[in-house]
Write a protein that holds these residues in place. Structure first.
Motif, PDB file in Angstrom:
ATOM      1  N   LEU A  12       0.827  -1.212   0.000  1.00 36.33           N
ATOM      2  CA  LEU A  12       0.000   0.000   0.000  1.00 36.33           C
ATOM      3  C   LEU A  12       0.860   1.259   0.000  1.00 36.33           C
ATOM      4  CD1 LEU A  12      -2.876  -0.971   2.452  1.00 36.33           C
ATOM      5  CD2 LEU A  12      -2.997  -0.742  -0.034  1.00 36.33           C
ATOM      6  N   LYS A  13       1.963   1.216   0.740  1.00 40.99           N
ATOM      7  CA  LYS A  13       2.861   2.380   0.773  1.00 40.99           C
ATOM      8  C   LYS A  13       3.426   2.643  -0.620  1.00 40.99           C
ATOM      9  CE  LYS A  13       7.014   4.146   2.965  1.00 40.99           C
ATOM     10  NZ  LYS A  13       8.242   3.800   3.648  1.00 40.99           N
ATOM     11  N   ASN A  14       3.846   1.576  -1.309  1.00 42.56           N
ATOM     12  CA  ASN A  14       4.391   1.732  -2.662  1.00 42.56           C
ATOM     13  C   ASN A  14       3.321   2.249  -3.619  1.00 42.56           C
ATOM     14  OD1 ASN A  14       6.887   0.883  -1.818  1.00 42.56           O
ATOM     15  ND2 ASN A  14       6.588  -1.232  -2.469  1.00 42.56           N
ATOM     16  N   LYS A  15       2.115   1.712  -3.493  1.00 45.66           N
ATOM     17  CA  LYS A  15       1.012   2.173  -4.349  1.00 45.66           C
ATOM     18  C   LYS A  15       0.703   3.641  -4.058  1.00 45.66           C
ATOM     19  CE  LYS A  15      -0.150  -1.352  -6.865  1.00 45.66           C
ATOM     20  NZ  LYS A  15       0.194  -1.280  -8.282  1.00 45.66           N
ATOM     21  N   GLY A  16       0.679   4.002  -2.777  1.00 41.18           N
ATOM     22  CA  GLY A  16       0.406   5.379  -2.383  1.00 41.18           C
ATOM     23  C   GLY A  16       1.435   6.340  -2.945  1.00 41.18           C
ATOM     24  N   THR A  17       2.705   5.923  -2.910  1.00 39.23           N
ATOM     25  CA  THR A  17       3.770   6.761  -3.463  1.00 39.23           C
ATOM     26  C   THR A  17       3.562   6.954  -4.959  1.00 39.23           C
ATOM     27  OG1 THR A  17       5.279   5.958  -1.784  1.00 39.23           O
ATOM     28  CG2 THR A  17       6.266   6.985  -3.700  1.00 39.23           C
ATOM     29  N   ALA A  18       3.243   5.883  -5.668  1.00 42.23           N
ATOM     30  CA  ALA A  18       3.033   5.967  -7.114  1.00 42.23           C
ATOM     31  C   ALA A  18       1.848   6.873  -7.431  1.00 42.23           C
ATOM     32  CB  ALA A  18       2.805   4.565  -7.686  1.00 42.23           C
ATOM     33  N   ILE A  19       0.768   6.746  -6.658  1.00 45.91           N
ATOM     34  CA  ILE A  19      -0.414   7.580  -6.869  1.00 45.91           C
ATOM     35  C   ILE A  19      -0.082   9.045  -6.574  1.00 45.91           C
ATOM     36  CG2 ILE A  19      -2.735   8.082  -5.985  1.00 45.91           C
ATOM     37  CD1 ILE A  19      -3.008   4.990  -5.586  1.00 45.91           C
ATOM     38  N   GLY A  20       0.669   9.287  -5.495  1.00 47.10           N
ATOM     39  CA  GLY A  20       1.072  10.646  -5.156  1.00 47.10           C
ATOM     40  C   GLY A  20       1.913  11.282  -6.260  1.00 47.10           C
ATOM     41  N   ALA A  22       1.860  10.436  -9.428  1.00 51.60           N
ATOM     42  CA  ALA A  22       0.983  10.652 -10.591  1.00 51.60           C
ATOM     43  C   ALA A  22       0.139  11.904 -10.405  1.00 51.60           C
ATOM     44  CB  ALA A  22       0.095   9.430 -10.801  1.00 51.60           C
ATOM     45  N   ILE A  23      -0.409  12.093  -9.199  1.00 55.57           N
ATOM     46  CA  ILE A  23      -1.228  13.283  -8.920  1.00 55.57           C
ATOM     47  C   ILE A  23      -0.362  14.542  -9.022  1.00 55.57           C
ATOM     48  CG2 ILE A  23      -2.491  14.506  -7.100  1.00 55.57           C
ATOM     49  CD1 ILE A  23      -3.567  11.754  -6.220  1.00 55.57           C
ATOM     50  N   GLY A  24       0.833  14.492  -8.463  1.00 61.96           N
ATOM     51  CA  GLY A  24       1.743  15.636  -8.547  1.00 61.96           C
ATOM     52  C   GLY A  24       2.065  15.984  -9.992  1.00 61.96           C
ATOM     53  N   ALA A  25       2.352  14.971 -10.810  1.00 59.29           N
ATOM     54  CA  ALA A  25       2.674  15.207 -12.223  1.00 59.29           C
ATOM     55  C   ALA A  25       1.475  15.800 -12.954  1.00 59.29           C
ATOM     56  CB  ALA A  25       3.113  13.905 -12.885  1.00 59.29           C
ATOM     57  N   THR A  30      -1.354  20.365 -15.373  1.00 54.76           N
ATOM     58  CA  THR A  30      -2.523  21.242 -15.382  1.00 54.76           C
ATOM     59  C   THR A  30      -2.103  22.687 -15.174  1.00 54.76           C
ATOM     60  OG1 THR A  30      -3.868  19.453 -14.485  1.00 54.76           O
ATOM     61  CG2 THR A  30      -4.780  21.648 -14.336  1.00 54.76           C
ATOM     62  N   GLY A  31      -1.153  22.928 -14.278  1.00 52.63           N
ATOM     63  CA  GLY A  31      -0.646  24.276 -14.047  1.00 52.63           C
ATOM     64  C   GLY A  31      -0.016  24.850 -15.305  1.00 52.63           C
ATOM     65  N   ASP A  32       0.755  24.032 -16.018  1.00 56.24           N
ATOM     66  CA  ASP A  32       1.373  24.489 -17.267  1.00 56.24           C
ATOM     67  C   ASP A  32       0.293  24.776 -18.301  1.00 56.24           C
ATOM     68  OD1 ASP A  32       3.850  24.271 -16.197  1.00 56.24           O
ATOM     69  OD2 ASP A  32       4.355  22.381 -17.160  1.00 56.24           O
ATOM     70  N   TYR A  33      -0.721  23.935 -18.325  1.00 60.58           N
ATOM     71  CA  TYR A  33      -1.798  24.096 -19.303  1.00 60.58           C
ATOM     72  C   TYR A  33      -2.567  25.393 -19.052  1.00 60.58           C
ATOM     73  CZ  TYR A  33      -6.250  23.311 -21.655  1.00 60.58           C
ATOM     74  OH  TYR A  33      -7.373  23.458 -22.417  1.00 60.58           O
TER      75      TYR A  33
END
Length: 55
Positions: A12-20, A22-25, A30-33
């Protein structure tokens, strides 16, 4: 039982990191857009300036 819990926690920690990441990216994209040189807001501001100049 504790070994299973530990494995699940690590998973779950690894999945959470990957999701975090992805959300950050996606937030950066979106900010650039919205705010970048060729983004949505500068385009809208340009349109409003043209409309204002027209009238």
């Amino acid at each position: 039982m504790s070994e299973q819990r530990k494995a699940i926690a690590i998973f779950l920690k690894n999945k959470g990191t990957a999701i975090g990441v992805a959300i950050g990216a996606s937030l950066v994209a979106t900010g650039d857009y919205l705010l970048g040189d060729t983004g949505l807001f500068p385009w809208l501001i340009g349109i409003f300036k043209q409309i204002y100049a027209f009238f």
